[in-house]
Design a protein around this motif. Structure first.
Motif, mmCIF file in Angstrom:
data_model
loop_
_atom_site.group_PDB
_atom_site.id
_atom_site.type_symbol
_atom_site.label_atom_id
_atom_site.label_comp_id
_atom_site.label_asym_id
_atom_site.label_seq_id
_atom_site.Cartn_x
_atom_site.Cartn_y
_atom_site.Cartn_z
ATOM 1 N N TRP A 32 34.483 32.087 43.465
ATOM 2 C CA TRP A 32 35.160 32.556 42.263
ATOM 3 C C TRP A 32 34.218 32.900 41.108
ATOM 4 O O TRP A 32 34.353 33.974 40.496
ATOM 5 N N PRO A 33 33.256 32.032 40.751
ATOM 6 C CA PRO A 33 32.384 32.399 39.628
ATOM 7 C C PRO A 33 31.679 33.726 39.847
ATOM 8 O O PRO A 33 31.488 34.495 38.900
ATOM 9 N N VAL A 34 31.329 34.022 41.097
ATOM 10 C CA VAL A 34 30.676 35.307 41.372
ATOM 11 C C VAL A 34 31.650 36.448 41.078
ATOM 12 O O VAL A 34 31.292 37.452 40.447
ATOM 13 N N LEU A 35 32.894 36.285 41.514
ATOM 14 C CA LEU A 35 33.886 37.335 41.261
ATOM 15 C C LEU A 35 34.134 37.465 39.758
ATOM 16 O O LEU A 35 34.263 38.574 39.227
ATOM 17 N N TYR A 36 34.185 36.336 39.084
ATOM 18 C CA TYR A 36 34.394 36.361 37.639
ATOM 19 C C TYR A 36 33.288 37.166 36.970
ATOM 20 O O TYR A 36 33.528 38.041 36.142
ATOM 21 N N TRP A 37 32.070 36.866 37.381
ATOM 22 C CA TRP A 37 30.912 37.560 36.813
ATOM 23 C C TRP A 37 30.996 39.060 37.086
ATOM 24 O O TRP A 37 30.820 39.884 36.178
ATOM 25 N N ARG A 38 31.306 39.453 38.309
ATOM 26 C CA ARG A 38 31.294 40.882 38.637
ATOM 27 C C ARG A 38 32.518 41.628 38.093
ATOM 28 O O ARG A 38 32.405 42.779 37.718
ATOM 29 N N GLY A 89 42.980 53.537 27.596
ATOM 30 C CA GLY A 89 44.367 53.141 27.789
ATOM 31 C C GLY A 89 44.560 51.916 28.647
ATOM 32 O O GLY A 89 45.681 51.460 28.827
ATOM 33 N N GLN A 90 43.476 51.376 29.203
ATOM 34 C CA GLN A 90 43.619 50.200 30.059
ATOM 35 C C GLN A 90 43.177 48.953 29.297
ATOM 36 O O GLN A 90 42.192 48.988 28.552
ATOM 37 N N PRO A 91 43.890 47.849 29.458
ATOM 38 C CA PRO A 91 43.564 46.638 28.682
ATOM 39 C C PRO A 91 42.251 46.001 29.127
ATOM 40 O O PRO A 91 41.815 46.179 30.256
ATOM 41 N N VAL A 92 41.649 45.254 28.185
ATOM 42 C CA VAL A 92 40.453 44.483 28.518
ATOM 43 C C VAL A 92 40.893 43.202 29.227
ATOM 44 O O VAL A 92 41.949 42.652 28.940
ATOM 45 N N LEU A 93 40.081 42.732 30.168
ATOM 46 C CA LEU A 93 40.472 41.535 30.927
ATOM 47 C C LEU A 93 40.266 40.283 30.087
ATOM 48 O O LEU A 93 39.366 40.230 29.248
ATOM 49 N N PRO A 94 41.099 39.259 30.294
ATOM 50 C CA PRO A 94 41.025 38.043 29.465
ATOM 51 C C PRO A 94 39.812 37.199 29.820
ATOM 52 O O PRO A 94 39.843 36.396 30.749
ATOM 53 N N LEU A 95 38.742 37.364 29.054
ATOM 54 C CA LEU A 95 37.482 36.687 29.360
ATOM 55 C C LEU A 95 37.557 35.180 29.183
ATOM 56 O O LEU A 95 37.205 34.410 30.087
ATOM 57 N N GLU A 96 38.013 34.749 27.988
ATOM 58 C CA GLU A 96 37.874 33.324 27.651
ATOM 59 C C GLU A 96 38.792 32.461 28.497
ATOM 60 O O GLU A 96 38.373 31.461 29.069
ATOM 61 N N SER A 97 40.063 32.852 28.546
ATOM 62 C CA SER A 97 40.997 31.982 29.265
ATOM 63 C C SER A 97 40.578 31.891 30.735
ATOM 64 O O SER A 97 40.688 30.827 31.354
ATOM 65 N N THR A 98 40.063 32.988 31.297
ATOM 66 C CA THR A 98 39.654 32.920 32.693
ATOM 67 C C THR A 98 38.390 32.071 32.844
ATOM 68 O O THR A 98 38.213 31.399 33.866
ATOM 69 N N ALA A 99 37.526 32.088 31.819
ATOM 70 C CA ALA A 99 36.350 31.210 31.874
ATOM 71 C C ALA A 99 36.804 29.750 31.954
ATOM 72 O O ALA A 99 36.285 28.952 32.749
ATOM 73 N N PHE A 100 37.793 29.423 31.124
ATOM 74 C CA PHE A 100 38.330 28.055 31.169
ATOM 75 C C PHE A 100 38.882 27.746 32.561
ATOM 76 O O PHE A 100 38.601 26.712 33.164
ATOM 77 N N ASN A 101 39.622 28.691 33.101
ATOM 78 C CA ASN A 101 40.232 28.474 34.412
ATOM 79 C C ASN A 101 39.154 28.330 35.497
ATOM 80 O O ASN A 101 39.305 27.563 36.452
ATOM 81 N N THR A 102 38.053 29.046 35.322
ATOM 82 C CA THR A 102 36.940 28.921 36.260
ATOM 83 C C THR A 102 36.423 27.485 36.270
ATOM 84 O O THR A 102 36.144 26.915 37.329
ATOM 85 N N LEU A 103 36.319 26.900 35.051
ATOM 86 C CA LEU A 103 35.855 25.515 34.974
ATOM 87 C C LEU A 103 36.808 24.581 35.707
ATOM 88 O O LEU A 103 36.383 23.642 36.390
ATOM 89 N N VAL A 104 38.109 24.847 35.557
ATOM 90 C CA VAL A 104 39.090 23.996 36.251
ATOM 91 C C VAL A 104 38.849 24.057 37.761
ATOM 92 O O VAL A 104 38.826 23.029 38.449
ATOM 93 N N LEU A 105 38.629 25.260 38.276
ATOM 94 C CA LEU A 105 38.429 25.386 39.723
ATOM 95 C C LEU A 105 37.145 24.683 40.150
ATOM 96 O O LEU A 105 37.107 24.000 41.181
#
Ligand code: HEM
Ligand SMILES: [Cu+2]
Lengths: 570, 196
Positions: free
Chosen positions: B187-193, B59-75
Motif C-alpha cells: 500500500w505505501p508504494v501505491l500511495y506514493w505512486r 476538472g478532475q479533483p485532487v486526491l485526498p492526501l492527508e486523510s489517506t496518509a493517516f489511513n496508511t498509518l492505520v494499515l
C-alpha cells in the motif's frame, strides 16, 4: 503432510478405499489422470487450431474459392481464423500439453513422489482450464463472430467494438485467456512446490532429471511474466466494456503501452514453451545414445541464463512501433545475446550424440528432428533481432516462417518426442514403430515444405494478415502465388499424416504389445514403478524409491547392464 | 512431515521437514506473481501520467492526501500487530497472540472501510472513471488493492477463528501472515505512486 488437505482427512488411513468411476476419471486428484486430461484436451484443441490453419491457407492459395467443409471465407472470417489459430495453438495446445500435461504426469514420477503437493489445487487448475476452453469455443459462435484482432490483440483495434466489430467475441476471448492464466498459475505453483519439497531421499539438485528443471524454470518464467499481461488484460477489458481509455489514443490513452505489457509477457512465454520441449530432448537423447547427457551443469546454467535474459528482449517485437531508436539498439544487443545460451544448449545435445551408440527409435527421431528444425528457427531469429534488418522483415511472412520453425518444433515435434517416449508409462503398451516412422517422415518433410516457401514469400514482400494478395498488383505474381500454393498443399499433406498418429495412438492404447515397466532400459525413477502404468501413489507406501545417483548413468564401464537406475545402490 | 500426498493416500514416507513448508512456498510464489502485476499497473500509471499535459487533468479533483496518509498509518499498524501475533504464537503464548491478531483485524477492517468512504466521496466530487486515464488508473489500482485487502481480511478472519479454538497450524498461520504483509507493504508504494 501437505497443507492443501486437512490433517484429519483420510491421509493417515492405513489403507485407501477403492475409488468410484467419478472420482477416478471425472474429478481425479491423481496427477497422472490430470496430466492425461490436460494432454487430451490440448490435443483436441489442436484439431481446431489445425482446422483454422487449413481454412486461411486455402483462402490464400485459392482466393475466394469455396473451401471444402467451410464455404467461402469472408474477410472477417479470415481475420478470425488467423487470430483463433494463433491463440489456440499457443495457449490451448502448447501450454497445456507441454507444461501442464507433461508437468503433471512427469514431475511426481521423476522425483519419486506419490503425488503433487496440492492435489486438489491441481484438479481445480484443470477445471478452470476446461472452462477457459469452453469460453473460447463459445466465443466463436456469438453474434458478431469470433475476435479477429490477431493473437497479440493490439489496441485500438481490440479496445473498441466499433473498430473490431466483434462486441462479444473480443471480450470473451480476453476472459478465456485470463481464466487460462489462472489455471496455469495454480499449476505452476504446484509444480515448483512439489519439485522443491517432494523429492525422493537422496535426490540432490543435480540428480534431478533435466525435464523437471525445465518445467520448473518455465513455470517460474510464466509466473514472473504473466502479471503484466493480466494487468493489461484487465485494462483492455475495461476499455472494451466500461468505457475507460487506457489504450485508446482518442481520449488520452496509449496503444503502445499494451504492446509493452503484452510482449513483456509474450517473449518469456516463447521460452516457457521452449524449455519443456528441450527438456524432452534432454531425456530422450541420452537414452537412445546410451550415453550420459553432455555437461548437465552447463545445460542447467544456460537454461537459467536464457530465462533471465528473456525478460530483457521484448521490445524486439516493436522495432517499427515508433520506439526510440536508441532503445532499439539495446534490445538488438540483448536479442542477439540470448541466442548464445540457446545455441549452446543445442550444441550440448549434439555433443551428447557424439560417440554414443545411437538407436533410431521413434522418440529419438523426433528428438533429432526437433534439433534440426529448431536450429533454423533460432538462426532466422538473429536476423530479425537486428533492428536494421527487422524494419524490412517485420510483419512479413519471413517472421511467420521464423516463429513456425520455433513453434512447430516445440508444440508438435516436442510433444511427439515426449508422447511416444512416455506412452508405455502412460498406457502400459508400445506404439507401433512402423506407423510411428511413417508419421515422423511424413510430418517432417511436409512441415518443411510449408514453411521454407514462406521465407521466400516474406522476402518477396508478402505482408502477414492479408486476406487476398491479388488485390496488390506487385504481389499477385505467379511466382509468389505458386509458393503460396505449395505451402498450402504441404499443409494438406501434413494434416493427412496426422491421422496415422491418431490411429496409432488409439490402436496402441488398447491393442499394442504390453510394454513392461522399463521398455527403453532407462535410468530415471518413473521406469522403476512396480506396476505399469503406475497405480495410485506410484510406488507402494512402504517402498518409495531412494536415489543414489544421477539421472543419466548409461554405459558405465565395469557394469554388466549398460544402464544404472537412479534407485539402485549397486 | 510428508512433503506431498494425495488426500486418499496413506502416508508415503517417514516425516521429513522441508526448508520452506508447502503452504508458505505456495503463497510466496503467488505473491511474487501478484507483485509483477502491480508493478505493471504502476508502470502503466507512470506512462499514462507522462502522456498527459496536466495532472490532475482539468476538472478532475485532487486526491485526498492527508486523510489517506493517516489511513496508511492505520494499515501499517495492522501489519505490526500481525507481526506481534506471529512472534507471540511462536513463543507459545496463544492467548496474547489471539489478541494481537484481533487488533490486526480491527485495523485492517478500518482501513478498508475508510478507503470505501473516501472512494464514495471522490465519486461524488466527480472523479470520473471514464473521462481521463487519471481517474481510470486511480480506480483501477486502488480497487485492485482493495480486492486484495478484502481477500486478506477473509484470511485473517479465518485465522482468528482457528486460533480462537487453537487449531491453527503453524504453516497455515505463516502463510496467512505472509499474504497480509504483502497487502500491507504494497500500500505505501501505491500511495506514493498514485497519490503523491
Ligand atoms: C534464438 C532465439 C530467438 C530470436 C533471436 C528471436 C527473435 C525474434 C524477433 C526479433 C521477432 C520479431 C520479428 C518481427 O515481428 O519483426 C520474433 C518474432 C517471433 N518469435 Fe522469435 N526469436 C527467437 C526464438 C523464438 C522462439 C523459441 C519462439 C517460440 C517458441 C519464437 C516465437 C516467435 C513468435 C511467435 C514471433 C512473432 C510474434 C508475432 O508478431 O505474432 N521465437 N522473434
Ligand atoms: Cu520475442
Amino acid at each position: 503432510m501437505s497443507v492443501a488437505h486437512d490433517h484429519d482427512h483420510g491421509a493417515h488411513d492405513a489403507h485407501h478405499h477403492e475409488m468410484s468411476f467419478i472420482e477416478k476419471y471425472i474429478f481425479p486428484t491423481d496427477h497422472k489422470y490430470i496430466g492425461k486430461q490436460y494432454m487430451f484436451t490440448g490435443m483436441f484443441m489442436a484439431l481446431f487450431g489445425g482446422f483454422y490453419a487449413y481454412v486461411f491457407r486455402m483462402q490464400l492459395a485459392f482466393p475466394n474459392m469455396s473451401v471444402p467443409f467451410f464455404g467461402r471465407v469472408s474477410p472477417m472470417e479470415y481475420n478470425a481464423a488467423i487470430t483463433q489459430h494463433g491463440t489456440v495453438m499457443i495457449f490451448w495446445v502448447a501450454m497445456p500439453v507441454l507444461i501442464a500435461a507433461f508437468g503433471n504426469f512427469l514431475i511426481p514420477l521423476l522425483i519419486g513422489a506419490d503425488d503433487m503437493a496440492f492435489p486438489r489445487l491441481n484438479r481445480l487448475s484443470y477445471q478452470i482450464f476446461l472452462v477457459s476452453a469452453v469460453v473460447l469455443i463459445a466465443s466463436w459462435f456469438v453474434p458478431g463472430g469470433a475476435f479477429g484482432g490477431a493473437w497479440t490483440a493490439y489496441p485500438p483495434l481490440s479496445a473498441d467494438a466499433r473498430y473490431s466489430l466483434t462486441p462479444m467475441g473480443s471480450s470473451m476471448w480476453l476472459i478465456a485467456v485470463a481464466l487460462e492464466f489462472a489455471a496455469f498459475l495454480l499449476g505452476g505453483i504446484n509444480f515448483i512446490v512439489t519439485a522443491m519439497n517432494g523429492r525422493a531421499p537422496g535426490m540432490k539438485w543435480n540428480d534431478v532429471p533435466m525435464i523437471v528443471w525445465m518445467i520448473c524454470i518455465a513455470s517460474i518464467l510464466f509466473m514472473a511474466s504473466v502479471g503484466p499481461l493480466v494487468a493489461g488484460a484487465i485494462m483492455l477489458l475495461f476499455d472494451q466494456n466500461l468505457g475507460t481509455n487506457f489504450f485508446d489514443p482518442r481520449r488520452g490513452g496509449d496503444p503502445i503501452l499494451w504492446q509493452h505489457l503484452f510482449w513483456f509477457f509474450g517473449h518469456p512465454e516463447v521460452y516457457v514453451v521452449l524449455l519443456p520441449a528441450t527438456g524432452m530432448c534432454a531425456e530422450v537423447i541420452p537414452v537412445f545414445a546410451r550415453k550420459k547427457l553432455f555437461a548437465y551443469d552447463t545445460v542447467l546454467y544456460t537454461t537459467i541464463g536464457t530465462g533471465v535474459l528473456s525478460f530483457f528482449v521484448w521490445a524486439h517485437h516493436q522495432f517499427v512501433a515508433g520506439i526510440d531508436p536508441r532503445m532499439a539498439n539495446v534490445f538488438t544487443i540483448t536479442t542477439v545475446l540470448i541466442s548464445i545460451p540457446i545455441a549452446e544448449m543445442v550444441f550440448l545435445y549434439i555433443a551428447t550424440l557424439y560417440g554414443g551408440s545411437i538407436r533410431y527409435t521413434v522418440p529419438m527421431l523426433w528428438a533429432l528432428g526437433f534439433i534440426f528444425a529448431f536450429l533454423i528457427g533460432g538462426v532466422t531469429g538473429i536476423y530479425l533481432g537486428a533492428s536494421g534488418a527487422d524494419i524490412y522483415f517485420h510483419d512479413t511472412y519471413f517472421v511467420v516462417a521464423h516463429f513456425h520453425y520455433t513453434f512447430f518444433p516445440i508444440a508438435f515435434i516436442g510433444t511427439f518426442t515426449g508422447f511416444t517416449y512416455w506412452f508405455p508409462k502412460m498406457f502400459g503398451r508400445m506404439m507401433n514403430e512402423t506407423l510411428g516412422k511413417i508419421h515422423f517422415f511424413g510430418t517432417m518433410i511436409s512441415f518443411n515444405f510449408i514453411f521454407l516457401p514462406l521465407f521466400a514469400t516474406g522476402l518477396g514482400g508478402d505482408h502477414r494478415r492479408i486476406y487476398n494478395y491479388n488485390n496488390f498488383p506487385e504481389l499477385a505474381t505467379p511466382d509468389l502465388q505458386n509458393l503460396r500454393i505449395l505451402a498450402t498443399v504441404a499443409l494438406l499433406v501434413l494434416i493427412a499424416f496426422q491421422f496415422i498418429f491418431i490411429y496409432n495412438t488409439f490402436y496402441s492404447m488398447f491393442f499394442g504389445p504390453i510394454s513392461g515397466t522399463n521398455p527403453w532400459k532407462a535410468t530415471t525413477l518413473e521406469w522403476t514403478t512396480p506396476e505399469n502404468p503406475p497405480g495410485h501413489g506410484n510406488w507402494p507406501p512402504d517402498n518409495m524409491p531412494t536415489v543414489y545417483r544421477g539421472p543419466y548413468e548409461y554405459s558405465v564401464p565395469g557394469r554388466e547392464d549398460d544402464f544404472w537406475p537412479q534407485n539402485q545402490q549397486s | 512431515m510428508m512433503a506431498v500426498g494425495s488426500p486418499d493416500l496413506p502416508v508415503a514416507r517417514e516425516e521429513r521437514q522441508p526448508a520452506v513448508p508447502n503452504a508458505v512456498l505456495a503463497v510466496l510464489l503467488f505473491v511474487g506473481a501478484e507483485l509483477m502485476m502491480f508493478a505493471a499497473f504502476i508502470s502503466a500509471h507512470a506512462i499514462g501520467r507522462a502522456n498527459m499535459v496536466e495532472w490532475p487533468p482539468p476538472g478532475q479533483p485532487v486526491l485526498p492526501l492527508e486523510s489517506t496518509a493517516f489511513n496508511t498509518l492505520v494499515l501499517l499498524g495492522s501489519g505490526v500487530a500481525m507481526r506481534y501475533a506471529g512472534r507471540l504464537y511462536d513463543d507459545g503464548k496463544v492467548d496474547t497472540s489471539f489478541k494481537a491478531l484481533l487488533g490486526s483485524l480491527a485495523a485492517g477492517t478500518f482501513f478498508v472501510v475508510f478507503q470505501g468512504v473516501e472512494w464514495a466521496r471522490l465519486l461524488a466530487d466527480g472523479l470520473s472513471f471514464r473521462a481521463t486515464p487519471y481517474g481510470g488508473f486511480f480506480y483501477l489500482i486502488v480497487g485492485a488493492h482493495a480486492l486484495h485487502a478484502l481477500v486478506g481480511l477473509g484470511a485473517v478472519v479465518w485465522m482468528v477463528a482457528r486460533l480462537g479454538r487453537n487449531t491453527l497450524r503453524r504453516e497455515a498461520f505463516q502463510a496467512g501472515r505472509l499474504y497480509w504483509y504483502f497487502v500491507v507493504a504494497l500500500w505505501p508504494v501505491l500511495y506514493w505512486r498514485v497519490y503523491l
